[in-house]
Design an enzyme around this catalytic site. Sequence first.
Site, PDB file in Angstrom:
ATOM      1  N   GLY A 112     -39.560 -35.361  -4.652  1.00 16.58           N
ATOM      2  CA  GLY A 112     -40.518 -34.444  -5.381  1.00 16.58           C
ATOM      3  C   GLY A 112     -41.256 -35.309  -6.463  1.00 16.58           C
ATOM      4  O   GLY A 112     -41.234 -36.369  -6.888  1.00 16.58           O
ATOM      5  N   ASP A 113     -42.676 -34.458  -6.932  1.00 18.31           N
ATOM      6  CA  ASP A 113     -43.333 -35.137  -8.220  1.00 18.31           C
ATOM      7  C   ASP A 113     -43.928 -36.368  -7.754  1.00 18.31           C
ATOM      8  O   ASP A 113     -44.154 -37.390  -8.592  1.00 18.31           O
ATOM      9  CB  ASP A 113     -42.375 -35.324  -9.375  1.00 18.31           C
ATOM     10  CG  ASP A 113     -41.957 -34.303  -9.777  1.00 18.31           C
ATOM     11  OD1 ASP A 113     -42.452 -33.142  -9.867  1.00 18.31           O
ATOM     12  OD2 ASP A 113     -40.616 -34.225 -10.191  1.00 18.31           O
ATOM     13  N   LYS A 118     -48.399 -34.911  -4.868  1.00 19.59           N
ATOM     14  CA  LYS A 118     -48.802 -34.531  -3.704  1.00 19.59           C
ATOM     15  C   LYS A 118     -50.233 -33.424  -3.885  1.00 19.59           C
ATOM     16  O   LYS A 118     -50.964 -33.420  -3.110  1.00 19.59           O
ATOM     17  CB  LYS A 118     -47.889 -33.363  -3.115  1.00 19.59           C
ATOM     18  CG  LYS A 118     -46.468 -34.009  -2.599  1.00 19.59           C
ATOM     19  CD  LYS A 118     -45.581 -32.725  -2.235  1.00 19.59           C
ATOM     20  CE  LYS A 118     -44.845 -32.049  -3.308  1.00 19.59           C
ATOM     21  NZ  LYS A 118     -43.974 -32.924  -4.198  1.00 19.59           N
ATOM     22  N   ASN A 170     -40.982 -23.275  -9.048  1.00 21.05           N
ATOM     23  CA  ASN A 170     -40.157 -24.415  -9.420  1.00 21.05           C
ATOM     24  C   ASN A 170     -40.905 -25.622  -9.200  1.00 21.05           C
ATOM     25  O   ASN A 170     -40.936 -26.632  -9.846  1.00 21.05           O
ATOM     26  CB  ASN A 170     -38.936 -24.697  -8.647  1.00 21.05           C
ATOM     27  CG  ASN A 170     -38.933 -24.478  -7.004  1.00 21.05           C
ATOM     28  OD1 ASN A 170     -39.783 -23.985  -6.499  1.00 21.05           O
ATOM     29  ND2 ASN A 170     -37.840 -25.030  -6.447  1.00 21.05           N
ATOM     30  N   ALA A 171     -41.837 -25.458  -8.198  1.00 20.65           N
ATOM     31  CA  ALA A 171     -42.944 -26.714  -8.164  1.00 20.65           C
ATOM     32  C   ALA A 171     -43.874 -26.802  -9.269  1.00 20.65           C
ATOM     33  O   ALA A 171     -44.114 -25.796  -9.992  1.00 20.65           O
ATOM     34  CB  ALA A 171     -43.778 -26.298  -6.912  1.00 20.65           C
ATOM     35  N   GLY A 172     -44.337 -28.000  -9.477  1.00 17.35           N
ATOM     36  CA  GLY A 172     -45.295 -28.387 -10.665  1.00 17.35           C
ATOM     37  C   GLY A 172     -46.216 -29.242  -9.939  1.00 17.35           C
ATOM     38  O   GLY A 172     -46.101 -30.377  -9.903  1.00 17.35           O
ATOM     39  N   HIS A 173     -47.786 -28.776  -9.736  1.00 13.31           N
ATOM     40  CA  HIS A 173     -48.727 -29.755  -9.034  1.00 13.31           C
ATOM     41  C   HIS A 173     -49.590 -29.949 -10.234  1.00 13.31           C
ATOM     42  O   HIS A 173     -50.327 -29.150 -10.575  1.00 13.31           O
ATOM     43  CB  HIS A 173     -49.123 -29.296  -7.763  1.00 13.31           C
ATOM     44  CG  HIS A 173     -47.891 -29.114  -6.724  1.00 13.31           C
ATOM     45  ND1 HIS A 173     -48.036 -28.580  -5.681  1.00 13.31           N
ATOM     46  CD2 HIS A 173     -47.017 -29.689  -6.648  1.00 13.31           C
ATOM     47  CE1 HIS A 173     -47.213 -28.554  -4.931  1.00 13.31           C
ATOM     48  NE2 HIS A 173     -46.317 -29.302  -5.534  1.00 13.31           N
ATOM     49  N   GLN A 226     -41.533 -29.979  -3.873  1.00 15.95           N
ATOM     50  CA  GLN A 226     -40.393 -30.595  -3.999  1.00 15.95           C
ATOM     51  C   GLN A 226     -40.498 -31.776  -3.015  1.00 15.95           C
ATOM     52  O   GLN A 226     -41.707 -32.264  -2.914  1.00 15.95           O
ATOM     53  CB  GLN A 226     -39.359 -29.770  -3.706  1.00 15.95           C
ATOM     54  CG  GLN A 226     -38.674 -28.778  -4.708  1.00 15.95           C
ATOM     55  CD  GLN A 226     -39.595 -27.540  -4.524  1.00 15.95           C
ATOM     56  OE1 GLN A 226     -39.651 -26.800  -3.497  1.00 15.95           O
ATOM     57  NE2 GLN A 226     -40.176 -26.794  -5.670  1.00 15.95           N
ATOM     58  N   LYS A 284     -50.136 -43.282  -7.690  1.00 12.37           N
ATOM     59  CA  LYS A 284     -49.717 -43.932  -8.920  1.00 12.37           C
ATOM     60  C   LYS A 284     -49.460 -45.631  -9.038  1.00 12.37           C
ATOM     61  O   LYS A 284     -48.536 -46.148  -9.549  1.00 12.37           O
ATOM     62  CB  LYS A 284     -48.402 -43.431  -9.349  1.00 12.37           C
ATOM     63  CG  LYS A 284     -48.479 -41.832  -9.793  1.00 12.37           C
ATOM     64  CD  LYS A 284     -47.515 -41.400 -10.578  1.00 12.37           C
ATOM     65  CE  LYS A 284     -47.793 -40.266 -11.715  1.00 12.37           C
ATOM     66  NZ  LYS A 284     -46.744 -39.796 -12.406  1.00 12.37           N
ATOM     67  N   ASP A 305     -51.486 -47.647 -10.145  1.00 12.45           N
ATOM     68  CA  ASP A 305     -51.871 -48.110 -11.377  1.00 12.45           C
ATOM     69  C   ASP A 305     -50.628 -48.272 -12.323  1.00 12.45           C
ATOM     70  O   ASP A 305     -50.749 -48.917 -13.379  1.00 12.45           O
ATOM     71  CB  ASP A 305     -52.900 -47.422 -11.902  1.00 12.45           C
ATOM     72  CG  ASP A 305     -52.556 -45.845 -12.055  1.00 12.45           C
ATOM     73  OD1 ASP A 305     -52.354 -45.295 -11.013  1.00 12.45           O
ATOM     74  OD2 ASP A 305     -52.317 -45.419 -13.061  1.00 12.45           O
TER      75      ASP A 305
HETATM   76  P1  IMP Z   1     -34.276 -25.545  -8.202  1.00 12.55           P
HETATM   77  O1  IMP Z   1     -35.167 -25.733  -7.000  1.00 12.55           O
HETATM   78  O2  IMP Z   1     -34.724 -25.103  -9.455  1.00 12.55           O
HETATM   79  O3  IMP Z   1     -32.993 -24.770  -7.744  1.00 12.55           O
HETATM   80  O4  IMP Z   1     -33.669 -26.977  -8.668  1.00 12.55           O
HETATM   81  C1  IMP Z   1     -32.799 -27.580  -7.793  1.00 12.55           C
HETATM   82  C2  IMP Z   1     -33.094 -29.152  -7.779  1.00 12.55           C
HETATM   83  O5  IMP Z   1     -34.550 -29.475  -7.181  1.00 12.55           O
HETATM   84  C3  IMP Z   1     -33.222 -29.806  -9.174  1.00 12.55           C
HETATM   85  O6  IMP Z   1     -32.899 -30.884  -9.254  1.00 12.55           O
HETATM   86  C4  IMP Z   1     -34.709 -29.669  -9.440  1.00 12.55           C
HETATM   87  O7  IMP Z   1     -35.126 -30.632 -10.773  1.00 12.55           O
HETATM   88  C5  IMP Z   1     -35.389 -30.216  -8.398  1.00 12.55           C
HETATM   89  N1  IMP Z   1     -36.929 -29.657  -8.232  1.00 12.55           N
HETATM   90  C6  IMP Z   1     -37.032 -28.366  -8.096  1.00 12.55           C
HETATM   91  N2  IMP Z   1     -38.544 -28.301  -7.862  1.00 12.55           N
HETATM   92  C7  IMP Z   1     -38.910 -29.289  -8.003  1.00 12.55           C
HETATM   93  C8  IMP Z   1     -40.328 -30.035  -8.181  1.00 12.55           C
HETATM   94  O8  IMP Z   1     -41.115 -29.351  -7.800  1.00 12.55           O
HETATM   95  N3  IMP Z   1     -40.179 -31.475  -8.280  1.00 12.55           N
HETATM   96  C9  IMP Z   1     -39.126 -32.065  -8.474  1.00 12.55           C
HETATM   97  N4  IMP Z   1     -37.836 -31.778  -8.604  1.00 12.55           N
HETATM   98  C10 IMP Z   1     -37.603 -30.453  -8.252  1.00 12.55           C
END
Ligand code: IMP
Length: 433
Positions: free
Chosen positions: A13-14, A17, A39-42, A225, A332, A334
Amino acid sequence: MYKNIIILGAQWGDEGKGKIVDLLTQKAKYVVRYQGGHNAGHTLVVEGKKIILHIIPSGILHKNVIGLLGNGVVISPFGLIDEIKKLEQQGIFVKDKILISEHCFLILPYHVRMDIARERNSGMSSIGTTKRGIGPTYEDKIARRGVRIGDLRNKDNFSVNLKKIIKYYNYQLVNFYKEKPVNYNNILKDVMDVSDILIDMTADIPNILYSAIECNQLIVFEGAQGTLLDIDHGTYPYVTSSNSTSGGASTGSGVGPLNFDYILGVVKAYATRVGFGPFPTEVFNELDNYFCNYGSEFGSTTGRRRRTGWLDMVALKRSIRINSLSSLALTKLDVLDRLKEIKICIAYKNLKNNSITVDTPFSIEGWNEIEPIYETLSGWNESTLGITSLSKLPLLARNYIKRIEEITKLPIDFISTGPDRKDIIKLNNLFNI
Ligand code: IMP
């Protein structure tokens, strides 16, 4: 011309994307999220303005693109509405450009409380979740006790079901985790207050997509993710609770596998992971500070500092096979600009029997028994920030890219050279952008 493209993270993840999705959706009709939740962060940087999206698909920032949330996505009603409002405060209006599957399961406050309670009580074996209630919501789905957006249509049934579920959750929260119970009336009221907004946004997503496919319209499927966080193929149990691999695009949207024609894996030029779990190429101290500072490696959802490391080809090759990747987007680049040397992990050494393996271990014990074997390349020590053509890159940077293509046996379609939308090298014109 490719019409149905999946874009997903090939690491933990991260990978960046959001920016690639944003780029490839310029001429798309739909951008579809198919798994995960907020839970995602874009993070996107558009004309110097930083925009962070969690549940809303990245491509939606383009004027004519409609965002779809497929059945595989879990939705926090309050998270979604909050995100829409925050975007409005930045002058971005998306409310009428989002359609949601009635089959999306709802993340409700008891899921969040359970997620937090479990993490708090798991000690050394906690996962390091985002505490957004993702795991408990998917558990409810599989256990066939969850509530879906479509269930809000029948308010009486919904209230009866909710009461039963909350009784079940409160029993665990109070008796097992010694936490305070959640309040049924408050939750019911809060959900009812927003239920009409949610119902208004629902649509038959598989049908919409089917019509778009018939009309040859461009659809981008946006993974959240990354592959190694996939519930089935990732570093279990240190994973998220959905299928973040390409198969998830089919089950999570209602589009059959034969309808996808291109799968682009996004790979960071090094590696990061948030939360606990295996990470063979992890680095520490000075080098970790370097990646963290120059790569701004802090989570856009939780603000947590990401763990950092070198590019891991063993894990990446596994990811390529599992996802049937067509090509890669390297992001990334750079961030590596100031390094004297750059390492690539090409195999693992098994510390128990001294053997060398090019496969990822099956279990956590297995991951603990291996260490990376590196190939070392010279760094280029000059700025690549904002470069938009391959020929302008330093020779040593091109060598690094070539080496990745050689090892993965895949072409690299895009190289991202900075956070801004325009900081990109396009290496083919497959997508007519
Ligand atoms: P959950 O999805 O909140 O249940 O977290 C489970 C695992 O996935 C943890 O290690 C989180 O840090 C990781 N995780 C969840 N969403 C992301 C994301 O968007 N980017 C990176 N790691 C993530």
